[in-house]
Design an enzyme around this catalytic site. Structure first.
Site, mmCIF file in Angstrom:
data_model
loop_
_atom_site.group_PDB
_atom_site.id
_atom_site.type_symbol
_atom_site.label_atom_id
_atom_site.label_comp_id
_atom_site.label_asym_id
_atom_site.label_seq_id
_atom_site.Cartn_x
_atom_site.Cartn_y
_atom_site.Cartn_z
ATOM 1 C CB CYS A 150 -26.046 13.870 -10.792
ATOM 2 S SG CYS A 150 -25.179 14.829 -9.542
ATOM 3 C CB SER A 203 -35.778 29.933 -8.399
ATOM 4 O OG SER A 203 -35.272 29.480 -7.159
ATOM 5 N N GLY A 204 -34.275 26.929 -8.942
ATOM 6 C CA GLY A 204 -32.943 26.308 -8.970
ATOM 7 C C GLY A 204 -32.648 25.653 -10.307
ATOM 8 C CE1 TYR A 205 -28.009 27.346 -12.501
ATOM 9 C CE2 TYR A 205 -26.343 25.959 -11.486
ATOM 10 C CZ TYR A 205 -26.714 27.155 -12.060
ATOM 11 O OH TYR A 205 -25.793 28.145 -12.200
ATOM 12 C CG ASN A 252 -25.017 17.769 -14.101
ATOM 13 O OD1 ASN A 252 -24.542 18.024 -15.206
ATOM 14 N ND2 ASN A 252 -25.373 18.713 -13.245
HETATM 15 N N1 NAP Z 1 -27.735 20.012 -9.762
HETATM 16 C C1 NAP Z 1 -27.726 18.728 -10.096
HETATM 17 O O1 NAP Z 1 -27.052 18.330 -11.054
HETATM 18 C C2 NAP Z 1 -28.545 17.739 -9.320
HETATM 19 C C3 NAP Z 1 -28.630 16.430 -9.811
HETATM 20 C C4 NAP Z 1 -29.397 15.488 -9.106
HETATM 21 C C5 NAP Z 1 -30.052 15.867 -7.947
HETATM 22 N N2 NAP Z 1 -29.936 17.144 -7.476
HETATM 23 C C6 NAP Z 1 -30.671 17.490 -6.253
HETATM 24 O O2 NAP Z 1 -31.803 18.280 -6.623
HETATM 25 C C7 NAP Z 1 -32.086 19.228 -5.580
HETATM 26 C C8 NAP Z 1 -32.071 20.631 -6.181
HETATM 27 O O3 NAP Z 1 -30.760 20.873 -6.698
HETATM 28 P P1 NAP Z 1 -30.368 22.179 -7.527
HETATM 29 O O4 NAP Z 1 -29.064 21.887 -8.139
HETATM 30 O O5 NAP Z 1 -31.513 22.626 -8.343
HETATM 31 O O6 NAP Z 1 -30.176 23.226 -6.328
HETATM 32 P P2 NAP Z 1 -30.340 24.816 -6.401
HETATM 33 O O7 NAP Z 1 -30.014 25.314 -7.767
HETATM 34 O O8 NAP Z 1 -29.570 25.358 -5.249
HETATM 35 O O9 NAP Z 1 -31.899 25.049 -6.162
HETATM 36 C C9 NAP Z 1 -32.562 24.720 -4.968
HETATM 37 C C10 NAP Z 1 -33.789 25.602 -4.844
HETATM 38 O O10 NAP Z 1 -34.458 25.272 -3.623
HETATM 39 C C11 NAP Z 1 -34.955 26.452 -2.984
HETATM 40 N N3 NAP Z 1 -34.558 26.394 -1.560
HETATM 41 C C12 NAP Z 1 -33.303 26.394 -1.065
HETATM 42 N N4 NAP Z 1 -33.350 26.282 0.279
HETATM 43 C C13 NAP Z 1 -34.663 26.210 0.616
HETATM 44 C C14 NAP Z 1 -35.346 26.089 1.834
HETATM 45 N N5 NAP Z 1 -34.707 25.997 3.015
HETATM 46 N N6 NAP Z 1 -36.722 26.042 1.808
HETATM 47 C C15 NAP Z 1 -37.389 26.119 0.635
HETATM 48 N N7 NAP Z 1 -36.770 26.260 -0.561
HETATM 49 C C16 NAP Z 1 -35.427 26.295 -0.562
HETATM 50 C C17 NAP Z 1 -34.294 27.642 -3.652
HETATM 51 O O11 NAP Z 1 -35.305 28.421 -4.274
HETATM 52 P P3 NAP Z 1 -35.899 29.778 -3.648
HETATM 53 O O12 NAP Z 1 -34.949 30.261 -2.583
HETATM 54 O O13 NAP Z 1 -36.000 30.699 -4.809
HETATM 55 O O14 NAP Z 1 -37.226 29.373 -3.101
HETATM 56 C C18 NAP Z 1 -33.394 27.068 -4.739
HETATM 57 O O15 NAP Z 1 -33.575 27.688 -5.986
HETATM 58 C C19 NAP Z 1 -31.015 19.010 -4.504
HETATM 59 O O16 NAP Z 1 -31.488 18.168 -3.502
HETATM 60 C C20 NAP Z 1 -29.881 18.333 -5.285
HETATM 61 O O17 NAP Z 1 -29.040 17.552 -4.468
HETATM 62 C C21 NAP Z 1 -29.215 18.083 -8.147
#
Ligand code: NAP
Length: 357
Positions: A159, A19-21, A324
């Site tokens: 990123c 569901s996340g980005y 990113n």
């Molecule tokens: N955003 C970027 O540009 C980017 C770039 C490179 C790497 N990353 C990395 O990729 C990962 C995801 O990033 P994101 O930006 O997609 O974050 P996000 O939008 O906050 O999504 C994270 C997802 O993980 C789930 N979650 C959160 N806490 C949890 C827990 N304790 N147990 C199980 N599920 C949990 C949540 O889904 P539900 O609550 O619906 O289950 C949430 O939708 C991170 O580690 C981030 O550092 C991000």
């Protein structure tokens, strides 16, 4: 629906944190991937809802719903699991997943650092799986292609780290006057994920340039680790990160203190990236975009690189621009996965960027 599942697909994938980005970007890119069938997309908050309600770009592409069940209930059917979870969370799943024999692609920082002792300082937790840190390959194809062919476990780079490493690495072949490299990063709002907090409210965020991490940015040790891998040199990274008024995109501006000229600098870049499909060297002085700019990579898996030479104090000012969530996350994940399975390396990633955005 545009996309049929199951037919002629070679592997089955599950996404945890879908569901996340980043989970959403993985879905968007995999839904049309020739060789991958998405079997499971899990979300605790949105269990039972259609994927397209949370990721409206998927309308017309899939009728799938989020499952909230543990990924372990459906593992029998999967070849690969993507973990798009916050750091400190993936590590709770990975040791058990590895035991099952499934391939794992982790988007978080939990398996990026080879030296486990660094997790205490930079991430605030003890890493108790040094053997697993050795098994994971850093998912940057341009540096680790051969290792990616022989692994089951991929740690996808951060990123800001990606943009920094790509733009600095070629210049470490120079004689450095100083082993400290300053990196200024400008990051769009999606870089901090979809979890809500007050600082992300539109009226607080819009029109602001916020120095959100001027020191101690967590990507520092992985940049240092990978630059050492690429060049054999120990450099220190002085990274300051700012959030700017964009949704997607990163620009990193790095100062590498060394004497060189334009011709030599271009040669270093060209030699380093040779025939890389997703690295573009930006050098059109008549263009409106003389230097890399996130605006020209959004929506694509490209990293745009360029530089300026400062003869006054002998420095290379090196620029990197990426989306990113693509070259900085899901794009490198899919490119690495393609290499791991022997698929065409650019399968699912051949889209040009959007312009203008
Ligand atoms: N955003 C970027 O540009 C980017 C770039 C490179 C790497 N990353 C990395 O990729 C990962 C995801 O990033 P994101 O930006 O997609 O974050 P996000 O939008 O906050 O999504 C994270 C997802 O993980 C789930 N979650 C959160 N806490 C949890 C827990 N304790 N147990 C199980 N599920 C949990 C949540 O889904 P539900 O609550 O619906 O289950 C949430 O939708 C991170 O580690 C981030 O550092 C991000």
């Amino acid at each position: 629906m545009w996309v049929r599942t199951g037919e002629n697909k070679l592997i089955k994938a599950g996404i945890v944190g879908a569901s996340g980005y980043v989970g959403g970007e993985l879905l968007r890119l995999l839904v049309t991937h020739k060789d991958v069938e998405i079997k499971v997309a899990s979300s605790k908050r949105h269990k039972g809802e259609k994927l397209a309600r949370i990721h409206p770009d998927l309308y017309g592409f899939t009728d799938m719903k989020f499952t909230g069940e543990s990924i372990f209930d459906v593992l029998d059917d999967l070849d690969v699991v993507f973990l798009a979870l916050p750091h400190g969370t993936s590590i709770k799943y990975v040791p058990d997943l590895v035991e099952t024999g499934v391939n794992v692609i982790d988007m978080s920082a939990d398996f990026r650092l080879k030296d486990g002792s660094k997790y205490v300082r930079w991430y605030g937790y003890e890493h108790n799986y040094p053997d697993l840190l050795n098994k994971f390959v850093y998912g940057m194809p341009e540096l680790h292609r051969e290792e990616l062919k022989n692994t089951k476990y991929i740690a996808v780079p951060g990123c800001i780290a990606s943009s920094s490493i790509y733009s600095i690495a070629p210049f470490l072949n120079l004689d450095l006057d100083n082993n400290i490299i300053n990196v200024d990063a400008k990051v769009g709002s999606s870089g901090s994920g979809s979890e809500m907090d007050e600082s992300k409210v539109f009226s607080e965020r819009y029109n602001s340039i916020r120095a959100y991490k001027p020191v101690q940015h967590r990507h520092t040790p992985e940049i240092e680790q990978e630059l050492k891998f690429a060049s054999g040199k120990d450099v220190k990274i002085a990274l300051s990160a700012h959030s700017v008024n964009m949704v997607r995109g990163i620009l990193t501006t790095s100062n590498i203190y060394a004497k060189t000229d334009e011709i030599n600098a271009w040669q270093l870049m060209r030699q380093f990236y040779d025939k890389e499909k997703f690295v573009r060297l930006i050098m059109d002085k008549k263009s409106n975009f003389k230097y890399p700019d996130p605006k020209t990579v959004i929506g694509s898996n490209f990293v745009d690189l360029g530089f300026a030479i400062d003869r006054y104090i002998n420095r290379v000012v090196s620029f990197g621009a990426i989306d990113n969530m693509i070259k900085g996350a899901s794009g490198n994940a899919i490119q690495s996965m393609n290499i791991m399975y022997g698929f065409k390396e650019n399968e699912g990633l051949t889209m040009p960027s959007l312009f203008p955005v």
